[in-house]
Design a protein around this motif. Sequence first.
Motif, PDB file in Angstrom:
ATOM      1  N   SER A 174      10.278  -6.018 -10.114  1.00 46.52           N
ATOM      2  CA  SER A 174      10.247  -6.171 -11.573  1.00 46.52           C
ATOM      3  C   SER A 174       9.767  -7.567 -11.945  1.00 46.52           C
ATOM      4  CB  SER A 174      11.615  -5.862 -12.185  1.00 46.52           C
ATOM      5  OG  SER A 174      12.603  -6.683 -11.601  1.00 46.52           O
ATOM      6  N   ALA A 175      10.529  -8.605 -11.577  1.00 48.83           N
ATOM      7  CA  ALA A 175      10.095  -9.974 -11.865  1.00 48.83           C
ATOM      8  C   ALA A 175       8.916 -10.355 -10.971  1.00 48.83           C
ATOM      9  CB  ALA A 175      11.246 -10.946 -11.673  1.00 48.83           C
ATOM     10  N   HIS A 176       9.027  -9.995  -9.700  1.00 45.41           N
ATOM     11  CA  HIS A 176       7.951 -10.269  -8.732  1.00 45.41           C
ATOM     12  C   HIS A 176       7.138  -8.992  -8.552  1.00 45.41           C
ATOM     13  CE1 HIS A 176       5.783 -11.396  -5.153  1.00 45.41           C
ATOM     14  NE2 HIS A 176       6.282 -10.341  -4.516  1.00 45.41           N
ATOM     15  N   LYS A 177       5.868  -9.069  -8.851  1.00 43.70           N
ATOM     16  CA  LYS A 177       4.990  -7.904  -8.734  1.00 43.70           C
ATOM     17  C   LYS A 177       3.844  -8.229  -7.777  1.00 43.70           C
ATOM     18  CE  LYS A 177       5.918  -6.310 -13.412  1.00 43.70           C
ATOM     19  NZ  LYS A 177       6.894  -7.301 -13.819  1.00 43.70           N
ATOM     20  N   PRO A 178       3.890  -7.663  -6.559  1.00 44.75           N
ATOM     21  CA  PRO A 178       2.782  -7.904  -5.628  1.00 44.75           C
ATOM     22  C   PRO A 178       1.558  -7.066  -6.002  1.00 44.75           C
ATOM     23  CG  PRO A 178       4.388  -6.413  -4.647  1.00 44.75           C
ATOM     24  CD  PRO A 178       4.952  -6.839  -5.976  1.00 44.75           C
ATOM     25  N   ALA A 179       0.443  -7.413  -5.416  1.00 47.13           N
ATOM     26  CA  ALA A 179      -0.736  -6.554  -5.537  1.00 47.13           C
ATOM     27  C   ALA A 179      -0.378  -5.210  -4.896  1.00 47.13           C
ATOM     28  CB  ALA A 179      -1.924  -7.187  -4.816  1.00 47.13           C
ATOM     29  N   ARG A 180      -1.000  -4.135  -5.382  1.00 48.63           N
ATOM     30  CA  ARG A 180      -0.644  -2.816  -4.855  1.00 48.63           C
ATOM     31  C   ARG A 180      -1.814  -1.856  -4.951  1.00 48.63           C
ATOM     32  NH1 ARG A 180       3.727   0.775  -7.967  1.00 48.63           N
ATOM     33  NH2 ARG A 180       1.900   1.372  -9.171  1.00 48.63           N
ATOM     34  N   SER A 181      -1.913  -1.003  -3.942  1.00 47.08           N
ATOM     35  CA  SER A 181      -2.798   0.154  -3.976  1.00 47.08           C
ATOM     36  C   SER A 181      -1.900   1.375  -3.878  1.00 47.08           C
ATOM     37  CB  SER A 181      -3.759   0.160  -2.786  1.00 47.08           C
ATOM     38  OG  SER A 181      -4.561  -0.991  -2.783  1.00 47.08           O
ATOM     39  N   CYS A 182      -2.280   2.452  -4.540  1.00 48.30           N
ATOM     40  CA  CYS A 182      -1.512   3.692  -4.469  1.00 48.30           C
ATOM     41  C   CYS A 182      -2.495   4.847  -4.444  1.00 48.30           C
ATOM     42  CB  CYS A 182      -0.569   3.811  -5.663  1.00 48.30           C
ATOM     43  SG  CYS A 182       0.472   5.276  -5.611  1.00 48.30           S
ATOM     44  N   VAL A 183      -2.422   5.652  -3.395  1.00 47.98           N
ATOM     45  CA  VAL A 183      -3.356   6.760  -3.250  1.00 47.98           C
ATOM     46  C   VAL A 183      -2.614   8.041  -2.887  1.00 47.98           C
ATOM     47  CG1 VAL A 183      -5.286   5.282  -2.556  1.00 47.98           C
ATOM     48  CG2 VAL A 183      -3.791   6.244  -0.814  1.00 47.98           C
ATOM     49  N   GLU A 184      -3.207   9.160  -3.268  1.00 50.97           N
ATOM     50  CA  GLU A 184      -2.702  10.456  -2.831  1.00 50.97           C
ATOM     51  C   GLU A 184      -3.395  10.810  -1.529  1.00 50.97           C
ATOM     52  OE1 GLU A 184      -2.114  13.992  -5.537  1.00 50.97           O
ATOM     53  OE2 GLU A 184      -3.787  14.735  -4.321  1.00 50.97           O
ATOM     54  N   VAL A 185      -2.609  11.329  -0.595  1.00 50.41           N
ATOM     55  CA  VAL A 185      -3.150  11.741   0.696  1.00 50.41           C
ATOM     56  C   VAL A 185      -2.838  13.218   0.919  1.00 50.41           C
ATOM     57  CG1 VAL A 185      -3.041   9.438   1.716  1.00 50.41           C
ATOM     58  CG2 VAL A 185      -1.064  10.960   1.897  1.00 50.41           C
ATOM     59  N   ALA A 186      -3.584  13.838   1.797  1.00 50.70           N
ATOM     60  CA  ALA A 186      -3.416  15.270   2.045  1.00 50.70           C
ATOM     61  C   ALA A 186      -2.063  15.586   2.677  1.00 50.70           C
ATOM     62  CB  ALA A 186      -4.538  15.787   2.938  1.00 50.70           C
ATOM     63  N   ARG A 187      -1.594  14.697   3.543  1.00 50.00           N
ATOM     64  CA  ARG A 187      -0.332  14.963   4.227  1.00 50.00           C
ATOM     65  C   ARG A 187       0.200  13.672   4.821  1.00 50.00           C
ATOM     66  NH1 ARG A 187       0.490  19.416   9.012  1.00 50.00           N
ATOM     67  NH2 ARG A 187       2.749  19.583   8.786  1.00 50.00           N
ATOM     68  N   LEU A 188       1.523  13.544   4.849  1.00 50.96           N
ATOM     69  CA  LEU A 188       2.184  12.390   5.446  1.00 50.96           C
ATOM     70  C   LEU A 188       3.050  12.848   6.616  1.00 50.96           C
ATOM     71  CD1 LEU A 188       3.163  10.557   2.143  1.00 50.96           C
ATOM     72  CD2 LEU A 188       1.620   9.685   3.910  1.00 50.96           C
ATOM     73  N   PRO A 189       3.403  11.920   7.521  1.00 49.70           N
ATOM     74  CA  PRO A 189       4.254  12.293   8.649  1.00 49.70           C
ATOM     75  C   PRO A 189       5.527  13.000   8.167  1.00 49.70           C
ATOM     76  CG  PRO A 189       3.468  10.061   8.925  1.00 49.70           C
ATOM     77  CD  PRO A 189       3.067  10.490   7.546  1.00 49.70           C
ATOM     78  N   LYS A 190       5.914  14.033   8.888  1.00 50.20           N
ATOM     79  CA  LYS A 190       7.120  14.820   8.591  1.00 50.20           C
ATOM     80  C   LYS A 190       7.086  15.439   7.194  1.00 50.20           C
ATOM     81  CE  LYS A 190      10.054  12.498  11.920  1.00 50.20           C
ATOM     82  NZ  LYS A 190      10.328  13.603  12.815  1.00 50.20           N
ATOM     83  N   ASP A 191       5.892  15.524   6.618  1.00 42.86           N
ATOM     84  CA  ASP A 191       5.697  16.106   5.286  1.00 42.86           C
ATOM     85  C   ASP A 191       6.525  15.424   4.200  1.00 42.86           C
ATOM     86  OD1 ASP A 191       3.718  18.016   5.986  1.00 42.86           O
ATOM     87  OD2 ASP A 191       5.292  19.284   6.860  1.00 42.86           O
TER      88      ASP A 191
ATOM     89  N   THR B 229       0.865  -1.169   0.000  1.00 40.15           N
ATOM     90  CA  THR B 229       0.000   0.000   0.000  1.00 40.15           C
ATOM     91  C   THR B 229       0.902   1.219   0.000  1.00 40.15           C
ATOM     92  OG1 THR B 229      -1.672  -1.220   1.254  1.00 40.15           O
ATOM     93  CG2 THR B 229      -1.909   1.176   1.154  1.00 40.15           C
ATOM     94  N   VAL B 230       0.691   2.086  -0.985  1.00 40.30           N
ATOM     95  CA  VAL B 230       1.545   3.250  -1.189  1.00 40.30           C
ATOM     96  C   VAL B 230       0.729   4.514  -0.972  1.00 40.30           C
ATOM     97  CG1 VAL B 230       2.993   4.487  -2.851  1.00 40.30           C
ATOM     98  CG2 VAL B 230       2.903   1.969  -2.893  1.00 40.30           C
ATOM     99  N   PHE B 231       1.299   5.438  -0.227  1.00 38.02           N
ATOM    100  CA  PHE B 231       0.691   6.737   0.010  1.00 38.02           C
ATOM    101  C   PHE B 231       1.624   7.795  -0.564  1.00 38.02           C
ATOM    102  CE2 PHE B 231      -0.323   3.828   3.456  1.00 38.02           C
ATOM    103  CZ  PHE B 231      -1.710   3.848   3.448  1.00 38.02           C
ATOM    104  N   LEU B 232       1.127   8.611  -1.483  1.00 35.58           N
ATOM    105  CA  LEU B 232       1.908   9.690  -2.074  1.00 35.58           C
ATOM    106  C   LEU B 232       1.294  11.021  -1.667  1.00 35.58           C
ATOM    107  CD1 LEU B 232       2.396   8.393  -5.742  1.00 35.58           C
ATOM    108  CD2 LEU B 232       3.998   8.222  -3.830  1.00 35.58           C
ATOM    109  N   SER B 233       2.137  12.005  -1.431  1.00 33.29           N
ATOM    110  CA  SER B 233       1.619  13.331  -1.096  1.00 33.29           C
ATOM    111  C   SER B 233       1.200  14.088  -2.351  1.00 33.29           C
ATOM    112  CB  SER B 233       2.654  14.138  -0.313  1.00 33.29           C
ATOM    113  OG  SER B 233       3.801  14.363  -1.101  1.00 33.29           O
ATOM    114  N   ASP B 234       1.667  13.629  -3.520  1.00 33.64           N
ATOM    115  CA  ASP B 234       1.334  14.290  -4.781  1.00 33.64           C
ATOM    116  C   ASP B 234       1.307  13.264  -5.900  1.00 33.64           C
ATOM    117  OD1 ASP B 234       1.102  15.837  -7.069  1.00 33.64           O
ATOM    118  OD2 ASP B 234       2.801  17.146  -6.607  1.00 33.64           O
TER     119      ASP B 234
END
Length: 125
Positions: A95-112, A74-79
């Motif tokens: 690359s060879a191994h690709k797990p399932a993934r979610s990726c979302v933009e969030v308003a803010r992450l710890p320590k910006d 699970t990936v959280f991006l600020s932008d």
Amino acid sequence: MNIVNTKKAPAAIGPYVQGVVVNNLFYSSGQIPLTAEGTLVEGTIEEQTHQVVANLKAVLEEAGASLETVVKATVFLSDMNEFVPFNEVYGEYFSAHKPARSCVEVARLPKDVKVEIEVIALVRA
């Protein structure tokens, strides 16, 4: 439940642990681009992503798992505008191994920071 703790990744900075193992599954806490010593890696999304993955590798190893046994990230991006450069670095590790993934933009992450990633992985028996 087994608690995972390694000095090769940043210490938890709140009421949580780096990860836990339950029934041969490892669940990581979200990793941000802090060095094991606790220094924030400032800079590009690419630089921050490399540090986050280094942290994940360290806690995965301590748990008896690896990037190759990750089943979900699970990936959280600020932008979300930085998705392409983030994804290029992420693809270097998955690359060879690709797990399932979610990726979302969030308003803010710890320590910006720009990126935070948490994973679930199989633990080697």
